[in-house]
Design a protein around this motif. Structure first.
Motif, PDB file in Angstrom:
ATOM      1  N   LEU A  19       5.390  14.425  -6.236  1.00 11.13           N
ATOM      2  CA  LEU A  19       6.579  13.670  -5.611  1.00 11.13           C
ATOM      3  C   LEU A  19       7.709  13.627  -6.493  1.00 11.13           C
ATOM      4  CD1 LEU A  19       7.742  12.248  -2.955  1.00 11.13           C
ATOM      5  CD2 LEU A  19       6.487  10.134  -3.962  1.00 11.13           C
ATOM      6  N   ARG A  20       8.965  14.174  -6.136  1.00 12.06           N
ATOM      7  CA  ARG A  20      10.077  14.101  -6.758  1.00 12.06           C
ATOM      8  C   ARG A  20      10.463  12.738  -7.481  1.00 12.06           C
ATOM      9  NH1 ARG A  20      15.111  16.335  -3.591  1.00 12.06           N
ATOM     10  NH2 ARG A  20      16.287  15.363  -5.320  1.00 12.06           N
ATOM     11  N   GLU A  21      10.818  12.536  -8.602  1.00 12.57           N
ATOM     12  CA  GLU A  21      10.818  11.209  -9.270  1.00 12.57           C
ATOM     13  C   GLU A  21      12.028  10.467  -8.569  1.00 12.57           C
ATOM     14  OE1 GLU A  21       9.529   9.508 -11.704  1.00 12.57           O
ATOM     15  OE2 GLU A  21       7.712  10.893 -11.607  1.00 12.57           O
ATOM     16  N   ASP A  22      13.115  10.817  -7.997  1.00 17.84           N
ATOM     17  CA  ASP A  22      13.994  10.041  -7.455  1.00 17.84           C
ATOM     18  C   ASP A  22      13.707   9.721  -5.973  1.00 17.84           C
ATOM     19  OD1 ASP A  22      14.335  12.670  -6.175  1.00 17.84           O
ATOM     20  OD2 ASP A  22      16.498  12.746  -6.673  1.00 17.84           O
ATOM     21  N   PHE A  23      12.715   9.904  -5.589  1.00 15.66           N
ATOM     22  CA  PHE A  23      12.101   9.455  -4.321  1.00 15.66           C
ATOM     23  C   PHE A  23      11.905   8.062  -4.253  1.00 15.66           C
ATOM     24  CE2 PHE A  23       9.028   8.102  -0.909  1.00 15.66           C
ATOM     25  CZ  PHE A  23       9.686   8.721   0.233  1.00 15.66           C
ATOM     26  N   GLY A  60       0.735  -1.103   0.038  1.00 21.97           N
ATOM     27  CA  GLY A  60       0.125   0.190  -0.135  1.00 21.97           C
ATOM     28  C   GLY A  60       0.939   1.223  -0.029  1.00 21.97           C
ATOM     29  N   PHE A  61       1.834   1.376   0.819  1.00 18.86           N
ATOM     30  CA  PHE A  61       2.833   2.508   0.922  1.00 18.86           C
ATOM     31  C   PHE A  61       3.333   2.649  -0.678  1.00 18.86           C
ATOM     32  CE2 PHE A  61       4.029   1.912   5.607  1.00 18.86           C
ATOM     33  CZ  PHE A  61       2.835   2.913   5.852  1.00 18.86           C
ATOM     34  N   ALA A  62       3.814   1.438  -1.197  1.00 23.06           N
ATOM     35  CA  ALA A  62       4.403   1.634  -2.358  1.00 23.06           C
ATOM     36  C   ALA A  62       3.365   2.093  -3.655  1.00 23.06           C
ATOM     37  CB  ALA A  62       4.774   0.201  -3.124  1.00 23.06           C
ATOM     38  N   GLU A  63       1.905   1.880  -3.411  1.00 26.93           N
ATOM     39  CA  GLU A  63       1.406   2.530  -4.270  1.00 26.93           C
ATOM     40  C   GLU A  63       1.008   3.962  -3.967  1.00 26.93           C
ATOM     41  OE1 GLU A  63      -1.649   2.719  -7.327  1.00 26.93           O
ATOM     42  OE2 GLU A  63       0.256   1.343  -7.017  1.00 26.93           O
ATOM     43  N   VAL A  64       0.923   4.402  -2.752  1.00 25.99           N
ATOM     44  CA  VAL A  64       0.888   5.745  -2.463  1.00 25.99           C
ATOM     45  C   VAL A  64       2.029   6.523  -3.011  1.00 25.99           C
ATOM     46  CG1 VAL A  64       0.851   7.503  -0.559  1.00 25.99           C
ATOM     47  CG2 VAL A  64      -0.619   5.288  -0.306  1.00 25.99           C
ATOM     48  N   VAL A  65       3.213   6.119  -2.800  1.00 26.46           N
ATOM     49  CA  VAL A  65       4.284   6.644  -3.506  1.00 26.46           C
ATOM     50  C   VAL A  65       4.320   6.746  -5.169  1.00 26.46           C
ATOM     51  CG1 VAL A  65       6.865   6.394  -4.191  1.00 26.46           C
ATOM     52  CG2 VAL A  65       5.951   6.113  -1.658  1.00 26.46           C
ATOM     53  N   ARG A  66       3.703   5.799  -5.832  1.00 31.48           N
ATOM     54  CA  ARG A  66       3.649   5.753  -7.200  1.00 31.48           C
ATOM     55  C   ARG A  66       2.743   6.705  -7.793  1.00 31.48           C
ATOM     56  NH1 ARG A  66       0.607   4.519 -11.347  1.00 31.48           N
ATOM     57  NH2 ARG A  66      -1.204   3.842  -9.791  1.00 31.48           N
ATOM     58  N   ARG A  67       1.598   6.797  -6.944  1.00 30.90           N
ATOM     59  CA  ARG A  67       0.524   7.793  -7.310  1.00 30.90           C
ATOM     60  C   ARG A  67       1.065   9.327  -7.037  1.00 30.90           C
ATOM     61  NH1 ARG A  67      -5.264   5.240  -5.075  1.00 30.90           N
ATOM     62  NH2 ARG A  67      -4.925   3.116  -6.031  1.00 30.90           N
ATOM     63  N   ALA A  68       1.663   9.436  -6.194  1.00 29.65           N
ATOM     64  CA  ALA A  68       1.990  10.748  -5.922  1.00 29.65           C
ATOM     65  C   ALA A  68       3.039  11.232  -6.857  1.00 29.65           C
ATOM     66  CB  ALA A  68       2.815  10.979  -4.452  1.00 29.65           C
ATOM     67  N   LYS A  69       4.064  10.256  -7.478  1.00 31.06           N
ATOM     68  CA  LYS A  69       4.763  10.360  -8.514  1.00 31.06           C
ATOM     69  C   LYS A  69       4.030  10.747  -9.802  1.00 31.06           C
ATOM     70  CE  LYS A  69       9.079   8.123  -7.163  1.00 31.06           C
ATOM     71  NZ  LYS A  69      10.114   7.083  -7.419  1.00 31.06           N
ATOM     72  N   ALA A  70       3.116  10.012 -10.068  1.00 29.15           N
ATOM     73  CA  ALA A  70       2.426  10.057 -11.379  1.00 29.15           C
ATOM     74  C   ALA A  70       1.743  11.223 -11.384  1.00 29.15           C
ATOM     75  CB  ALA A  70       1.314   8.876 -11.328  1.00 29.15           C
ATOM     76  N   ALA A  71       1.252  12.012 -10.215  1.00 29.33           N
ATOM     77  CA  ALA A  71       0.659  13.318  -9.968  1.00 29.33           C
ATOM     78  C   ALA A  71       1.656  14.350 -10.358  1.00 29.33           C
ATOM     79  CB  ALA A  71      -0.106  13.363  -8.827  1.00 29.33           C
ATOM     80  N   GLY A  72       2.936  13.905 -10.523  1.00 21.54           N
ATOM     81  CA  GLY A  72       3.578  15.087 -10.574  1.00 21.54           C
ATOM     82  C   GLY A  72       4.062  15.906  -9.276  1.00 21.54           C
TER      83      GLY A  72
END
Length: 221
Positions: A158-162, A144-156
């Motif tokens: 969250l920085r891509e290198d997180f 679940g944490f991984a998916e939250v991170v993925r979505r935040a990146k996809a939305a632009g």
């Protein structure tokens, strides 16, 4: 993380999930073991001897092992409410249509919980493979944490290198500032505010690239 869960730890002791078929004396023994284990895990850590738990519960070691054949099984049962609440935090984040808000609230809520129930967070960050239910729930939370991170990146936002493993670094860093109960909440909030500011993409000044992520997971500490 919205139906918002304000913290992971419940206000009172462990939930009684014993089988309704247990005799009253067996149910009483089980309750005493769980209460003693919670108290000792909080005061002395997760590695407190099982014999010590049995002694504090007023039962024999054989009785304890009959109900909880491994330490991992006992830890899993003691913190069953907290695992459920942590899973709810992740579920709420995945249900939030604002990906950055979901990411931010997930970190804020989990870190705030560390100021209240450090032993549960130690359990969450541990690798206890003998407890099937524990491991299954921990992996669900990780995914679940991984998916939250993925979505935040996809939305632009969250920085891509997180990297998702950076969440473990966040939780570990937060553990380092919560030693004093009097200052823990304020120190935690301040630290997380600084970290979230550094994680956010699209700020006026371009972010410097991060070093490569360490090969860490929730079970690495």
């Amino acid at each position: 993380m919205p139906a918002h869960v304000s913290h992971i730890a419940p206000a009172t002791g462990v939930r009684d999930t014993g089988s309704p078929g247990l005799r009253s004396d067996a149910a009483s023994n089980r309750r005493r073991v769980l209460d003693a284990a919670r108290t000792l895990f909080v005061s002395r850590g997760l590695d407190v001897p099982m014999a010590t738990i049995a002694r504090h519960a007023g039962v024999g070691v054989a009785t304890l092992y009959r109900r909880f054949p491994t330490r991992e099984a006992l830890v899993s049962e003691v913190f069953s409410d907290e695992f459920a609440a942590c899973a709810t935090i992740v579920d709420d984040a995945l249900a939030d249509d604002d990906a950055w808000r979901a990411f931010r609230r997930t970190i804020e809520t989990v870190c705030a919980s560390q100021t209240r129930d450090r032993e549960f967070n130690d359990a969450l960050l541990s690798s206890l493979p003998d407890a099937a239910g524990f491991e299954r729930e921990r992996l669900r939370i990780e995914e679940g944490f991984a998916e939250v991170v993925r979505r935040a990146k996809a939305a632009g936002r969250l920085r891509e290198d997180f990297d998702v493993s950076d969440l473990s670094l966040v939780f570990l860093a937060n553990r380092g500032v919560i030693g004093d109960a009097a200052t823990a909440p304020a120190a935690s909030r301040r630290l997380i505010a600084h970290l979230l500011r550094s994680f956010e993409a699209g700020r006026a000044e371009p972010a410097r690239p991060l070093p490569p992520p360490a090969p860490l997971g929730l079970g690495s500490f």
